[in-house]
Design a protein around this motif. Structure first.
Motif, PDB file in Angstrom:
ATOM      1  N   LEU A  66       0.831  -1.212   0.000  1.00 36.92           N
ATOM      2  CA  LEU A  66       0.000   0.000   0.000  1.00 36.92           C
ATOM      3  C   LEU A  66       0.863   1.258   0.000  1.00 36.92           C
ATOM      4  N   ALA A  67       1.909   1.256   0.818  1.00 38.69           N
ATOM      5  CA  ALA A  67       2.809   2.411   0.870  1.00 38.69           C
ATOM      6  C   ALA A  67       3.510   2.618  -0.469  1.00 38.69           C
ATOM      7  N   ALA A  68       3.952   1.522  -1.089  1.00 38.59           N
ATOM      8  CA  ALA A  68       4.647   1.615  -2.375  1.00 38.59           C
ATOM      9  C   ALA A  68       3.734   2.139  -3.470  1.00 38.59           C
ATOM     10  N   LEU A  69       2.478   1.703  -3.467  1.00 38.13           N
ATOM     11  CA  LEU A  69       1.528   2.189  -4.474  1.00 38.13           C
ATOM     12  C   LEU A  69       1.291   3.682  -4.330  1.00 38.13           C
ATOM     13  N   VAL A  70       1.201   4.154  -3.099  1.00 39.50           N
ATOM     14  CA  VAL A  70       1.016   5.594  -2.857  1.00 39.50           C
ATOM     15  C   VAL A  70       2.222   6.368  -3.375  1.00 39.50           C
ATOM     16  N   ILE A  71       3.430   5.888  -3.051  1.00 33.99           N
ATOM     17  CA  ILE A  71       4.653   6.558  -3.507  1.00 33.99           C
ATOM     18  C   ILE A  71       4.743   6.541  -5.028  1.00 33.99           C
ATOM     19  N   ALA A  72       4.451   5.392  -5.625  1.00 36.64           N
ATOM     20  CA  ALA A  72       4.542   5.262  -7.083  1.00 36.64           C
ATOM     21  C   ALA A  72       3.562   6.183  -7.790  1.00 36.64           C
ATOM     22  N   MET A  73       2.319   6.236  -7.316  1.00 34.35           N
ATOM     23  CA  MET A  73       1.313   7.098  -7.951  1.00 34.35           C
ATOM     24  C   MET A  73       1.616   8.576  -7.729  1.00 34.35           C
ATOM     25  N   ALA A  74       2.201   8.898  -6.569  1.00 30.15           N
ATOM     26  CA  ALA A  74       2.564  10.294  -6.308  1.00 30.15           C
ATOM     27  C   ALA A  74       3.681  10.755  -7.235  1.00 30.15           C
ATOM     28  N   GLY A  75       4.586   9.826  -7.573  1.00 27.31           N
ATOM     29  CA  GLY A  75       5.729  10.216  -8.396  1.00 27.31           C
ATOM     30  C   GLY A  75       5.567   9.971  -9.874  1.00 27.31           C
ATOM     31  N   ALA A  76       4.750   8.954 -10.257  1.00 27.16           N
ATOM     32  CA  ALA A  76       4.659   8.589 -11.676  1.00 27.16           C
ATOM     33  C   ALA A  76       3.229   8.488 -12.179  1.00 27.16           C
ATOM     34  N   GLY A  77       2.275   8.911 -11.380  1.00 30.00           N
ATOM     35  CA  GLY A  77       0.884   8.767 -11.791  1.00 30.00           C
ATOM     36  C   GLY A  77       0.533   7.304 -11.907  1.00 30.00           C
ATOM     37  N   PHE A  78      -0.006   6.918 -13.064  1.00 33.63           N
ATOM     38  CA  PHE A  78      -0.300   5.512 -13.311  1.00 33.63           C
ATOM     39  C   PHE A  78       0.622   4.937 -14.386  1.00 33.63           C
ATOM     40  N   ASN A  79       1.717   5.643 -14.644  1.00 31.67           N
ATOM     41  CA  ASN A  79       2.644   5.248 -15.700  1.00 31.67           C
ATOM     42  C   ASN A  79       3.750   4.349 -15.149  1.00 31.67           C
ATOM     43  N   PHE A  80       3.355   3.162 -14.681  1.00 33.64           N
ATOM     44  CA  PHE A  80       4.317   2.181 -14.200  1.00 33.64           C
ATOM     45  C   PHE A  80       3.651   0.806 -14.253  1.00 33.64           C
ATOM     46  N   SER A  81       4.463  -0.226 -14.137  1.00 30.53           N
ATOM     47  CA  SER A  81       3.946  -1.591 -14.177  1.00 30.53           C
ATOM     48  C   SER A  81       3.508  -2.015 -12.778  1.00 30.53           C
ATOM     49  N   VAL A  82       2.219  -2.126 -12.568  1.00 30.41           N
ATOM     50  CA  VAL A  82       1.701  -2.552 -11.269  1.00 30.41           C
ATOM     51  C   VAL A  82       2.157  -3.977 -10.966  1.00 30.41           C
ATOM     52  N   PHE A  83       2.215  -4.814 -11.998  1.00 30.41           N
ATOM     53  CA  PHE A  83       2.605  -6.216 -11.805  1.00 30.41           C
ATOM     54  C   PHE A  83       4.015  -6.322 -11.239  1.00 30.41           C
ATOM     55  N   TYR A  84       4.987  -5.679 -11.903  1.00 29.05           N
ATOM     56  CA  TYR A  84       6.365  -5.774 -11.434  1.00 29.05           C
ATOM     57  C   TYR A  84       6.567  -5.044 -10.109  1.00 29.05           C
ATOM     58  N   LEU A  85       5.840  -3.946  -9.926  1.00 27.94           N
ATOM     59  CA  LEU A  85       5.944  -3.239  -8.651  1.00 27.94           C
ATOM     60  C   LEU A  85       5.442  -4.127  -7.517  1.00 27.94           C
ATOM     61  N   ALA A  86       4.263  -4.719  -7.697  1.00 29.18           N
ATOM     62  CA  ALA A  86       3.692  -5.567  -6.648  1.00 29.18           C
ATOM     63  C   ALA A  86       4.587  -6.772  -6.378  1.00 29.18           C
ATOM     64  N   LEU A  87       5.100  -7.370  -7.443  1.00 24.63           N
ATOM     65  CA  LEU A  87       5.972  -8.536  -7.298  1.00 24.63           C
ATOM     66  C   LEU A  87       7.240  -8.163  -6.534  1.00 24.63           C
ATOM     67  N   GLY A  88       7.852  -7.065  -6.935  1.00 25.00           N
ATOM     68  CA  GLY A  88       9.075  -6.621  -6.275  1.00 25.00           C
ATOM     69  C   GLY A  88       8.850  -6.217  -4.839  1.00 25.00           C
ATOM     70  N   VAL A  89       7.762  -5.509  -4.583  1.00 25.21           N
ATOM     71  CA  VAL A  89       7.481  -5.020  -3.236  1.00 25.21           C
ATOM     72  C   VAL A  89       7.186  -6.182  -2.287  1.00 25.21           C
ATOM     73  N   VAL A  90       6.327  -7.089  -2.690  1.00 23.34           N
ATOM     74  CA  VAL A  90       5.937  -8.188  -1.796  1.00 23.34           C
ATOM     75  C   VAL A  90       7.133  -9.082  -1.474  1.00 23.34           C
ATOM     76  N   LEU A  91       7.898  -9.457  -2.493  1.00 28.66           N
ATOM     77  CA  LEU A  91       9.061 -10.316  -2.246  1.00 28.66           C
ATOM     78  C   LEU A  91      10.108  -9.614  -1.390  1.00 28.66           C
ATOM     79  N   THR A  92      10.340  -8.335  -1.661  1.00 25.40           N
ATOM     80  CA  THR A  92      11.317  -7.572  -0.876  1.00 25.40           C
ATOM     81  C   THR A  92      10.841  -7.389   0.556  1.00 25.40           C
ATOM     82  N   ALA A  93       9.542  -7.156   0.739  1.00 25.39           N
ATOM     83  CA  ALA A  93       8.988  -7.026   2.085  1.00 25.39           C
ATOM     84  C   ALA A  93       9.163  -8.322   2.876  1.00 25.39           C
ATOM     85  N   LEU A  94       8.966  -9.444   2.207  1.00 24.67           N
ATOM     86  CA  LEU A  94       9.158 -10.743   2.878  1.00 24.67           C
ATOM     87  C   LEU A  94      10.613 -10.907   3.310  1.00 24.67           C
ATOM     88  N   ILE A  95      11.541 -10.559   2.417  1.00 23.43           N
ATOM     89  CA  ILE A  95      12.969 -10.641   2.738  1.00 23.43           C
ATOM     90  C   ILE A  95      13.291  -9.765   3.943  1.00 23.43           C
TER      91      ILE A  95
END
Length: 198
Positions: A66-95
């Motif tokens: 949720l925090a990453a989505l807020v940061i991403a939308m604040a900085g890039a609007g909707f011009n980013f890959s939600v799939f890769y962002l979610a994948l990267g964020v969840v796996l990194t959060a687990l680590i």
């Protein structure tokens, strides 16, 4: 951050935010649970360690996403890959969350934990040097956060199928390893204390 560098900086801002949420939040919670002795009480309940840690992993992963989505939308609007962002964020959060648990398990106060915690964060943050173009060191590819940054950078730019596959597999492999290490640390520093300090 100047508008010209907002988009290139977003993966690193999110990467740093993930370290705070996953690593330090669980550390604070475990120390609080030690102070209140609730974590020791868990040893004599039917709740198993993997269920205890999995609940925390799910909670902090959702918070991180949720925090990453807020940061991403604040900085890039909707011009980013939600799939890769979610994948990267969840796996990194687990680590970060599992490493945070491993790091904090021997300690009983935040003050005693803060200095040694920097070594863990230093190691996890080393791949940033590679992505900044300062050092290209082959051993960085062994670190799980190298995969994290490939996915996070790819969410705002380009990423090949090979880089994405590497990013996912290296993190999954490390999550399995770290989960086992965390169970060992729990049994040694928490379950082994039977409700008292060592």
């Amino acid at each position: 951050i100047p508008s010209a560098v907002v988009r290139p900086a977003l993966p690193y801002v999110i990467f740093g935010d993930l370290a705070v949420i996953g690593f330090f939040f669980i550390a604070g919670q475990v120390i609080f649970e030690k102070t209140e002795r609730t974590i020791y009480a868990m040893v004599v309940t039917p709740l198993r360690f993997r269920e205890y840690l999995t609940s925390k992993l799910a909670t902090y992963s959702l918070m991180s996403l949720l925090a990453a989505l807020v940061i991403a939308m604040a900085g890039a609007g909707f011009n980013f890959s939600v799939f890769y962002l979610a994948l990267g964020v969840v796996l990194t959060a687990l680590i970060n969350t599992v490493v945070g648990f491993i790091a904090v398990s021997p300690y009983h106060s935040i003050s005693s934990f803060l200095v040694p915690s920097q070594l863990y964060l230093l190691v996890l943050g080393l791949p940033v040097i590679h992505f900044a173009g300062w050092i290209d060191f082959p051993l960085f590819y062994v670190l799980p956060t190298m995969g994290s940054l490939y996915l996070l950078v790819g969410a705002f730019g380009t990423i090949t199928a090979g880089q994405a596959l590497y990013g996912v597999l290296i993190q999954i492999a490390w999550i399995i390893i770290l989960f086992r290490v965390s169970q060992y640390r729990f049994e040694r520093y928490i379950a082994g204390q039977k409700g008292g300090r060592s």
